[in-house]
Every structure is written in C-alpha cells, then in structure tokens.
Design an enzyme around this catalytic site. Structure first.
Site, PDB file in Angstrom:
ATOM      1  CD  GLN A  43      -8.183  -4.749   7.868  1.00  0.00           C
ATOM      2  OE1 GLN A  43      -9.320  -5.173   7.913  1.00  0.00           O
ATOM      3  NE2 GLN A  43      -7.490  -4.694   6.752  1.00  0.00           N
TER       4      GLN A  43
ATOM      5  CG  ASP B  29     -19.201  -3.283 -14.189  1.00  0.00           C
ATOM      6  OD1 ASP B  29     -20.322  -3.265 -14.752  1.00  0.00           O
ATOM      7  OD2 ASP B  29     -18.408  -2.324 -14.233  1.00  0.00           O
TER       8      ASP B  29
ATOM      9  CG  ASP C  38      -1.900  -1.194   1.162  1.00  0.00           C
ATOM     10  OD1 ASP C  38      -2.402  -1.484   0.057  1.00  0.00           O
ATOM     11  OD2 ASP C  38      -2.140  -1.818   2.203  1.00  0.00           O
TER      12      ASP C  38
ATOM     13  N   GLY D  67      -0.026  -6.121   5.959  1.00  0.00           N
ATOM     14  CA  GLY D  67       0.511  -4.913   5.341  1.00  0.00           C
ATOM     15  C   GLY D  67       1.477  -4.182   6.232  1.00  0.00           C
ATOM     16  NE  ARG D  68      -1.926  -0.003   7.991  1.00  0.00           N
ATOM     17  CZ  ARG D  68      -3.087   0.570   8.262  1.00  0.00           C
ATOM     18  NH1 ARG D  68      -3.135   1.870   8.529  1.00  0.00           N
ATOM     19  NH2 ARG D  68      -4.199  -0.141   8.277  1.00  0.00           N
TER      20      ARG D  68
ATOM     21  N   PRO E  77     -21.895  -9.104 -15.491  1.00  0.00           N
ATOM     22  CG  PRO E  77     -23.386 -10.891 -15.162  1.00  0.00           C
ATOM     23  CD  PRO E  77     -23.341  -9.395 -15.328  1.00  0.00           C
ATOM     24  CG  ASN E  78     -19.376  -9.358 -21.567  1.00  0.00           C
ATOM     25  OD1 ASN E  78     -18.929 -10.428 -21.968  1.00  0.00           O
ATOM     26  ND2 ASN E  78     -19.117  -8.200 -22.173  1.00  0.00           N
TER      27      ASN E  78
ATOM     28  CE  LYS F 156     -11.270  -5.646  -1.305  1.00  0.00           C
ATOM     29  NZ  LYS F 156      -9.883  -5.155  -1.459  1.00  0.00           N
TER      30      LYS F 156
END
EC number: 4.1.1.23
Length: 230
Positions: A189, A64, A10, A209-210, A66-67, A61
C-alpha cells in the site's frame, strides 16, 4: 453489528483462512473475500463464513459491460453478502444498472460500493494509463460519478477521506484500505494511515489484513484496534 473493521482474508488455502476465522469474534469485525480466494474456493467458502455469523464483503471489483456487471451484482446479492464492489471507471451506465438490479432486494440488498483509484497507484501510474490527474483529483471525479449513479459509497485511501466526506456528505460510505496500526509494515500500500487517524478523518469502514491475519494473537489485535477506535 457495529464494528468498523473489515478483516481482509488473503490466504491461498481454505484451512488457513478458517483457522484464522475461528479465532476471531464476528461481533468485532466483518470479513473481506477477494479475487484470489473466491476464484479458488468459490461460493461455498462464503457460505462457510456466513454459517459462522460473519458479514462478508465480496471484493471482486467488477468491471465489464453494464449487463454483465449488473448480473454479477445480482448473483452476489443472491449469495447474501453484506457488501460488493465494482470499478467506478466502468462508467455511469454500468453503475446505474448495477444499482437498479438490486431494487427488488429492498433492505436485504448488499451495500454497493465503487472502487475509485487503487491505493497502490501514484501519479506516474495514472499517467501511464492516460489519466493526466493526481490520484486525489481522479478519486474525487469518480466519487462524484458514483454518487450520481446512486451507489452507497466508495473505496478510497484514508488521506482522501476528509475531502470526500466534505464533497459527498455524511451518508456516503467511505471504505478505506491502507490501514496499518503503528509499528506494522506498509506492505504494497502506498497511501496508509493508522486506524485511529482514519476514523477521525471520517472513514466508515477500515479494511485491515496482515496486521491482524499475520499476528501471533489475531483476536487480541482485533480487540485492541476496536478499543482504539472506540
């Protein structure tokens, strides 16, 4: 590659990210590239990580029609990433089409993982978007839908791992953010766990991450976590 650790990159600048990457061993972790870095740096950054022998989890992530999602997943496969994710809340048909488009890639297809409930979300957050269920209830509902679609697993908080393992079986991959070694800040989190506890609960992969990227000695922290989880 046997490590269960995925290091979340990140960063705002490529040079900072690569400075970290060049300190760590690709045999001890994989790398996660999210929306901010991918939007800023694009596929060339992912290629640089591949050139350094790192497996990449492309954490965009997708959500949208499906196609559109299926084509995006195919593009990720063409890029050679190890794992890619989408939102289970996009529905069964969206997930099925994404899985189907990977069939020609065979064993070279990336793992296709669904996001259930973001680890920052609590009961009130779900209620505000019209979901009258606890995070655990919604996670379980979406995990079953993901499994029905034939995907490889889900992203879920560590506290949900044991229930999902029992509900979905041993072959269903569980990818867990919200991992914080003892003594580190929880950040944004809300549902967190230590690496050792998460592995004992049944996690397959730990997103960290951090605690690694902001450490004075990232390589040593990474090595230490690997030792702690065996």
């Amino acid at each position: 590659m046997t490590s269960k650790i995925i290091v979340a990159l990140d960063y705002e600048k490529e040079a900072e990210a690569l400075a970290l990457v060049d300190q760590i061993d690709p045999s001890l972790c994989r790398l996660k590239v999210g929306k901010e870095m991918f939007t800023t740096l694009g596929i060339n950054f992912v290629k640089q990580l591949h050139q350094r022998n790192f497996d990449v989890f492309l954490d965009l992530k997708y959500h949208d029609i499906p196609n559109t999602v299926a084509r995006a997943v195919r593009s990720a496969a063409d890029l050679g990433v190890w794992m890619v994710d989408l939102h289970a809340s996009g529905g069964l048909r969206m997930m099925e089409e994404a899985k189907k488009i990977l069939e020609p890639y065979g064993k070279d297809a990336p793992l296709l993982i669904a996001v259930t409930v973001l680890t920052s979300m609590e009961d009130l957050d779900l209620l505000q978007i019209g979901i009258n269920a606890s995070p655990m209830e919604q996670v379980l509902r979406l995990a079953h839908l993901t499994q029905r679609a034939g995907l490889d697993g889900v992203v879920c908080s560590p506290q949900e791992v044991e229930i999902l393992r029992n509900a979905c079986g041993e072959d269903f991959k569980l990818v867990t953010p919200g991992i914080r070694p003892i003594g580190t800040d929880f950040g944004d989190q809300r549902r967190v766990m230590t690496p050792t506890a998460a592995i004992r609960a049944g996690s397959d992969y730990l997103v960290i991450g951090r605690p690694i990227t902001q450490a004075d000695n990232p390589a040593e922290v990474l090595r230490s976590i690997n030792v702690s989880i065996g």
